[in-house]
Write a protein that holds these residues in place. Sequence first.
Motif, PDB file in Angstrom:
ATOM      1  N   PRO A   1       0.830  -1.205   0.000  1.00  0.00           N
ATOM      2  CA  PRO A   1       0.000   0.000   0.000  1.00  0.00           C
ATOM      3  C   PRO A   1       0.864   1.255   0.000  1.00  0.00           C
ATOM      4  CG  PRO A   1      -0.842  -1.592   1.575  1.00  0.00           C
ATOM      5  CD  PRO A   1       0.483  -2.116   1.090  1.00  0.00           C
ATOM      6  N   ALA A   2       0.504   2.192  -0.856  1.00  0.00           N
ATOM      7  CA  ALA A   2       1.264   3.440  -0.974  1.00  0.00           C
ATOM      8  C   ALA A   2       0.339   4.520  -1.517  1.00  0.00           C
ATOM      9  CB  ALA A   2       2.458   3.246  -1.907  1.00  0.00           C
ATOM     10  N   ALA A   3       0.732   5.767  -1.290  1.00  0.00           N
ATOM     11  CA  ALA A   3      -0.089   6.903  -1.731  1.00  0.00           C
ATOM     12  C   ALA A   3      -0.359   6.860  -3.232  1.00  0.00           C
ATOM     13  CB  ALA A   3       0.597   8.212  -1.342  1.00  0.00           C
ATOM     14  N   ARG A   4       0.579   6.353  -4.009  1.00  0.00           N
ATOM     15  CA  ARG A   4       0.393   6.321  -5.462  1.00  0.00           C
ATOM     16  C   ARG A   4      -0.777   5.443  -5.893  1.00  0.00           C
ATOM     17  NH1 ARG A   4       4.663   2.235  -8.271  1.00  0.00           N
ATOM     18  NH2 ARG A   4       3.338   2.708 -10.038  1.00  0.00           N
ATOM     19  N   TRP A   5      -1.235   4.531  -5.023  1.00  0.00           N
ATOM     20  CA  TRP A   5      -2.321   3.616  -5.366  1.00  0.00           C
ATOM     21  C   TRP A   5      -3.675   4.069  -4.820  1.00  0.00           C
ATOM     22  CZ3 TRP A   5      -0.379   0.859  -8.987  1.00  0.00           C
ATOM     23  CH2 TRP A   5       0.906   0.335  -8.919  1.00  0.00           C
TER      24      TRP A   5
ATOM     25  N   HIS B   1      -3.164  -5.195  -7.196  1.00  0.00           N
ATOM     26  CA  HIS B   1      -3.197  -4.265  -8.329  1.00  0.00           C
ATOM     27  C   HIS B   1      -3.384  -5.056  -9.621  1.00  0.00           C
ATOM     28  CE1 HIS B   1      -0.974  -1.914 -11.503  1.00  0.00           C
ATOM     29  NE2 HIS B   1      -1.911  -1.078 -11.130  1.00  0.00           N
ATOM     30  N   LEU B   2      -4.258  -4.547 -10.494  1.00  0.00           N
ATOM     31  CA  LEU B   2      -4.465  -5.182 -11.794  1.00  0.00           C
ATOM     32  C   LEU B   2      -3.802  -4.336 -12.863  1.00  0.00           C
ATOM     33  CD1 LEU B   2      -8.175  -6.268 -11.314  1.00  0.00           C
ATOM     34  CD2 LEU B   2      -6.105  -7.659 -11.083  1.00  0.00           C
TER      35      LEU B   2
ATOM     36  N   MET C   1      -7.402   2.573  -5.660  1.00  0.00           N
ATOM     37  CA  MET C   1      -8.144   1.847  -4.620  1.00  0.00           C
ATOM     38  C   MET C   1      -9.524   2.469  -4.429  1.00  0.00           C
ATOM     39  SD  MET C   1      -8.217  -0.741  -2.643  1.00  0.00           S
ATOM     40  CE  MET C   1      -6.618  -1.393  -2.245  1.00  0.00           C
ATOM     41  N   LEU C   2      -9.602   3.788  -4.373  1.00  0.00           N
ATOM     42  CA  LEU C   2     -10.895   4.449  -4.206  1.00  0.00           C
ATOM     43  C   LEU C   2     -11.821   4.162  -5.380  1.00  0.00           C
ATOM     44  CD1 LEU C   2      -9.788   7.868  -2.716  1.00  0.00           C
ATOM     45  CD2 LEU C   2     -11.060   6.052  -1.552  1.00  0.00           C
ATOM     46  N   LEU C   3     -11.299   4.219  -6.576  1.00  0.00           N
ATOM     47  CA  LEU C   3     -12.102   3.920  -7.758  1.00  0.00           C
ATOM     48  C   LEU C   3     -12.638   2.489  -7.701  1.00  0.00           C
ATOM     49  CD1 LEU C   3     -13.086   4.776 -10.596  1.00  0.00           C
ATOM     50  CD2 LEU C   3     -10.938   3.865 -11.485  1.00  0.00           C
ATOM     51  N   SER C   4     -11.814   1.572  -7.282  1.00  0.00           N
ATOM     52  CA  SER C   4     -12.191   0.159  -7.258  1.00  0.00           C
ATOM     53  C   SER C   4     -13.172  -0.177  -6.150  1.00  0.00           C
ATOM     54  CB  SER C   4     -10.941  -0.711  -7.112  1.00  0.00           C
ATOM     55  OG  SER C   4     -10.084  -0.515  -8.208  1.00  0.00           O
ATOM     56  N   CYS C   5     -12.975   0.381  -4.967  1.00  0.00           N
ATOM     57  CA  CYS C   5     -13.831  -0.013  -3.850  1.00  0.00           C
ATOM     58  C   CYS C   5     -15.099   0.824  -3.747  1.00  0.00           C
ATOM     59  CB  CYS C   5     -13.058   0.003  -2.537  1.00  0.00           C
ATOM     60  SG  CYS C   5     -12.683   1.619  -1.867  1.00  0.00           S
TER      61      CYS C   5
ATOM     62  N   GLY D   1      -9.204   9.918   3.341  1.00  0.00           N
ATOM     63  CA  GLY D   1      -8.683  10.126   4.686  1.00  0.00           C
ATOM     64  C   GLY D   1      -8.377   8.827   5.402  1.00  0.00           C
ATOM     65  N   ARG D   2      -9.270   7.845   5.291  1.00  0.00           N
ATOM     66  CA  ARG D   2      -9.034   6.551   5.945  1.00  0.00           C
ATOM     67  C   ARG D   2      -7.831   5.838   5.342  1.00  0.00           C
ATOM     68  NH1 ARG D   2     -15.046   3.937   6.776  1.00  0.00           N
ATOM     69  NH2 ARG D   2     -15.707   5.386   8.410  1.00  0.00           N
ATOM     70  N   LEU D   3      -7.701   5.911   4.025  1.00  0.00           N
ATOM     71  CA  LEU D   3      -6.551   5.266   3.389  1.00  0.00           C
ATOM     72  C   LEU D   3      -5.242   5.959   3.776  1.00  0.00           C
ATOM     73  CD1 LEU D   3      -7.977   4.416  -0.140  1.00  0.00           C
ATOM     74  CD2 LEU D   3      -7.365   2.819   1.685  1.00  0.00           C
ATOM     75  N   LEU D   4      -5.254   7.287   3.860  1.00  0.00           N
ATOM     76  CA  LEU D   4      -4.051   7.996   4.290  1.00  0.00           C
ATOM     77  C   LEU D   4      -3.699   7.648   5.739  1.00  0.00           C
ATOM     78  CD1 LEU D   4      -4.633  11.460   2.586  1.00  0.00           C
ATOM     79  CD2 LEU D   4      -2.828   9.789   2.043  1.00  0.00           C
ATOM     80  N   ASP D   5      -4.709   7.537   6.595  1.00  0.00           N
ATOM     81  CA  ASP D   5      -4.467   7.098   7.979  1.00  0.00           C
ATOM     82  C   ASP D   5      -3.867   5.698   7.999  1.00  0.00           C
ATOM     83  OD1 ASP D   5      -5.400   9.458   9.056  1.00  0.00           O
ATOM     84  OD2 ASP D   5      -7.395   8.652   9.552  1.00  0.00           O
TER      85      ASP D   5
END
Length: 191
Positions: free
Chosen positions: A19-23, A77-78, A27-31, A46-50
Amino acid sequence: MQFFTLDNAVDRELQLVAPAARWIDDMLLSCQGPGGATGETQWTRGRLLDFLRQHPDGIDHGDPLGERWPGYYLWMHLRPNFGAPLPMAGTLSLRLADTEQIRLYYGHIGFGVFPAARGRHYAERATRLVLPLARRHGMTELWITANPDNTPSRRTCQRLGAEFVDTVDVPRKHPLYARGEKQKCRYRLGL
């Protein structure tokens, strides 16, 4: 505990990434898209950054007083050159501790595949990709648990060649029971 980098974790279009900021956008688009994640996995930026602040590079050092064990969090990742339905298929975790709680209820491996990516064996493939990392940590067997009514997860365990051991009742005072998980099917996968 020493943690390692997961190298060459690619199976055609599926790539396990830390997991990294670049993804985050992927991730948001997918979930959050059609058929995206539900329930506890409703993520926001915000939750992903946390999450990234708490688990740099997807590493969890664990909490000996809680129910978190040392391990890795990885994102499925696809790669775009294969016509994947989403940028991300889901998540996978590898818990490195070997406790009764892990063997009975939580499992060493945890995976979740977003609805739009299901049916392509991503959980099985991601698990196979993480096995060298488990071996590198000296693990000789992995426990995977599934709810009895979760047929896709149980089939994943079977396709992996994991041995069904038994079904156990989750104690009433256990945090999983409070989430509605009353039983766990236990599978053992030899490495």
